[in-house]
Design an enzyme around this catalytic site. Sequence first.
Site, PDB file in Angstrom:
ATOM      1  N   ASN A  11     -10.651  -2.714  28.869  1.00 42.79           N
ATOM      2  CA  ASN A  11     -11.724  -3.612  28.440  1.00 42.79           C
ATOM      3  C   ASN A  11     -12.375  -2.989  27.206  1.00 42.79           C
ATOM      4  O   ASN A  11     -13.119  -2.029  27.330  1.00 42.79           O
ATOM      5  CB  ASN A  11     -12.745  -3.780  29.582  1.00 42.79           C
ATOM      6  CG  ASN A  11     -13.950  -4.609  29.165  1.00 42.79           C
ATOM      7  OD1 ASN A  11     -13.947  -5.209  28.089  1.00 42.79           O
ATOM      8  ND2 ASN A  11     -14.976  -4.648  30.000  1.00 42.79           N
ATOM      9  N   LYS A  13     -14.563  -4.274  25.348  1.00 38.23           N
ATOM     10  CA  LYS A  13     -15.944  -4.738  25.139  1.00 38.23           C
ATOM     11  C   LYS A  13     -16.119  -5.139  23.655  1.00 38.23           C
ATOM     12  O   LYS A  13     -15.157  -5.600  23.044  1.00 38.23           O
ATOM     13  CB  LYS A  13     -16.949  -3.680  25.604  1.00 38.23           C
ATOM     14  CG  LYS A  13     -16.639  -3.215  27.042  1.00 38.23           C
ATOM     15  CD  LYS A  13     -17.673  -2.323  27.653  1.00 38.23           C
ATOM     16  CE  LYS A  13     -17.235  -1.929  29.055  1.00 38.23           C
ATOM     17  NZ  LYS A  13     -18.224  -1.146  29.777  1.00 38.23           N
ATOM     18  N   HIS A  94     -18.347  -9.470  34.736  1.00 40.86           N
ATOM     19  CA  HIS A  94     -18.589  -8.059  34.424  1.00 40.86           C
ATOM     20  C   HIS A  94     -20.095  -7.802  34.498  1.00 40.86           C
ATOM     21  O   HIS A  94     -20.897  -8.662  34.129  1.00 40.86           O
ATOM     22  CB  HIS A  94     -18.046  -7.739  33.029  1.00 40.86           C
ATOM     23  CG  HIS A  94     -18.048  -6.270  32.750  1.00 40.86           C
ATOM     24  ND1 HIS A  94     -19.197  -5.590  32.416  1.00 40.86           N
ATOM     25  CD2 HIS A  94     -17.054  -5.346  32.787  1.00 40.86           C
ATOM     26  CE1 HIS A  94     -18.897  -4.306  32.245  1.00 40.86           C
ATOM     27  NE2 HIS A  94     -17.608  -4.135  32.465  1.00 40.86           N
ATOM     28  N   GLU A  96     -22.052  -6.251  32.679  1.00 42.06           N
ATOM     29  CA  GLU A  96     -22.772  -6.445  31.417  1.00 42.06           C
ATOM     30  C   GLU A  96     -23.048  -7.920  31.166  1.00 42.06           C
ATOM     31  O   GLU A  96     -24.074  -8.291  30.596  1.00 42.06           O
ATOM     32  CB  GLU A  96     -21.965  -5.815  30.266  1.00 42.06           C
ATOM     33  CG  GLU A  96     -22.032  -4.293  30.336  1.00 42.06           C
ATOM     34  CD  GLU A  96     -20.809  -3.573  29.816  1.00 42.06           C
ATOM     35  OE1 GLU A  96     -20.017  -4.168  29.066  1.00 42.06           O
ATOM     36  OE2 GLU A  96     -20.643  -2.390  30.178  1.00 42.06           O
ATOM     37  N   GLU A 165     -16.762  -2.138  40.153  1.00 43.63           N
ATOM     38  CA  GLU A 165     -17.322  -1.312  39.093  1.00 43.63           C
ATOM     39  C   GLU A 165     -18.775  -0.993  39.415  1.00 43.63           C
ATOM     40  O   GLU A 165     -19.683  -1.789  39.093  1.00 43.63           O
ATOM     41  CB  GLU A 165     -17.258  -2.056  37.744  1.00 43.63           C
ATOM     42  CG  GLU A 165     -15.861  -2.330  37.264  1.00 43.63           C
ATOM     43  CD  GLU A 165     -15.787  -2.402  35.729  1.00 43.63           C
ATOM     44  OE1 GLU A 165     -14.898  -1.780  35.170  1.00 43.63           O
ATOM     45  OE2 GLU A 165     -16.645  -3.063  35.114  1.00 43.63           O
ATOM     46  N   GLY A 171     -19.739   3.837  31.883  1.00 43.94           N
ATOM     47  CA  GLY A 171     -20.149   4.465  30.622  1.00 43.94           C
ATOM     48  C   GLY A 171     -21.022   5.695  30.786  1.00 43.94           C
ATOM     49  O   GLY A 171     -21.643   6.141  29.831  1.00 43.94           O
ATOM     50  N   SER A 211     -16.130   4.914  34.190  1.00 41.31           N
ATOM     51  CA  SER A 211     -15.825   6.279  33.732  1.00 41.31           C
ATOM     52  C   SER A 211     -14.447   6.778  34.174  1.00 41.31           C
ATOM     53  O   SER A 211     -14.286   7.948  34.542  1.00 41.31           O
ATOM     54  CB  SER A 211     -16.927   7.245  34.167  1.00 41.31           C
ATOM     55  OG  SER A 211     -18.146   6.899  33.545  1.00 41.31           O
TER      56      SER A 211
HETATM   57  O1  G3P Z   1     -14.885  -2.866  32.419  1.00 49.26           O
HETATM   58  C1  G3P Z   1     -14.752  -1.493  32.297  1.00 49.26           C
HETATM   59  C2  G3P Z   1     -16.022  -0.777  32.234  1.00 49.26           C
HETATM   60  O2  G3P Z   1     -17.167  -1.444  32.561  1.00 49.26           O
HETATM   61  C3  G3P Z   1     -16.006   0.663  32.558  1.00 49.26           C
HETATM   62  O3  G3P Z   1     -16.438   1.269  31.403  1.00 49.26           O
HETATM   63  O4  G3P Z   1     -16.596   3.048  29.767  1.00 49.26           O
HETATM   64  O5  G3P Z   1     -17.154   3.491  32.159  1.00 49.26           O
HETATM   65  O6  G3P Z   1     -14.792   3.127  31.491  1.00 49.26           O
HETATM   66  P1  G3P Z   1     -16.242   2.837  31.192  1.00 49.26           P
END
Ligand code: G3P
Length: 248
Positions: A11, A13, A94, A96, A165, A171, A211
């Site tokens: 993703n 983003k 998602h 976000e 998630e 992140g 993450s």
């Molecule tokens: O959709 C994937 C995401 O929300 C995870 O982000 O940067 O933690 O891998 P990240």
Amino acid sequence: NTKRKPIVIANWKLNGGLELICTSVASFIGKHFEADIAICPPYIYMRDMLTFLQHSEISIGSQNVSKFKSGAYTGETSAQMLKEAGCKLCLIGHSERRSMFKENNLSCQIKIGNALNHGLMPILCVGENKEEHDAKITKDVIFRQVTECLEGVELDGRKICIAYEPIWAIGTGASATPEIAQDVHSFIRQELIKLYGEETANSIRLLYGGSVTKDNAKDLLAKEDVDGLLVGGASLDPGHFLAICQHA
Ligand code: G3P
């Protein structure tokens, strides 16, 4: 995990540009993977990526889909359009989008229906925030999200995935442990059994996101009910994402 083919989804983003497209294409073209692999770039790059990756094993997905079919909805993209463009799957709900764009379980439910009706595989995202995690109400939150988003959704053999998630892991560099992921995934599986029966529920792939890196991918995927990964930050480095895909 022997029953389900693993799936790894990037993703991007609101990131990436022509340079990332070129380096990603160069890393992925001509490679064989044991898992299903997909990249969800921003809409504007989908067609280019589809063209460049047409002879590869990589699918293209979208990060969102409209709940509307057509009409005066400025800025929206419908499931039918995504399908026509060559998209195979779409992320839905998602965190976000839920927190910043006012999406809720009902809009997710409508979007899932639209995606399924146009032959796109929905990847429904669910997850609790830090407060809910600390208050140990993760499963209540997940229960509501899963049951409300899937209310009235008939699968009839059509495929769907669910991505867990946890918002506190997105992140932050603080991934959920494989044990936490497994615990929540097996809870989701139990709920899916109640909704769709054992056979269908056991065929639904459950992804973990938050993450994910090349260093934790293997241990996460080793868990019985972790059938795939949804990767944000680490997918912006093609070499890193490739390493994750090769673990699957
Ligand atoms: O959709 C994937 C995401 O929300 C995870 O982000 O940067 O933690 O891998 P990240």
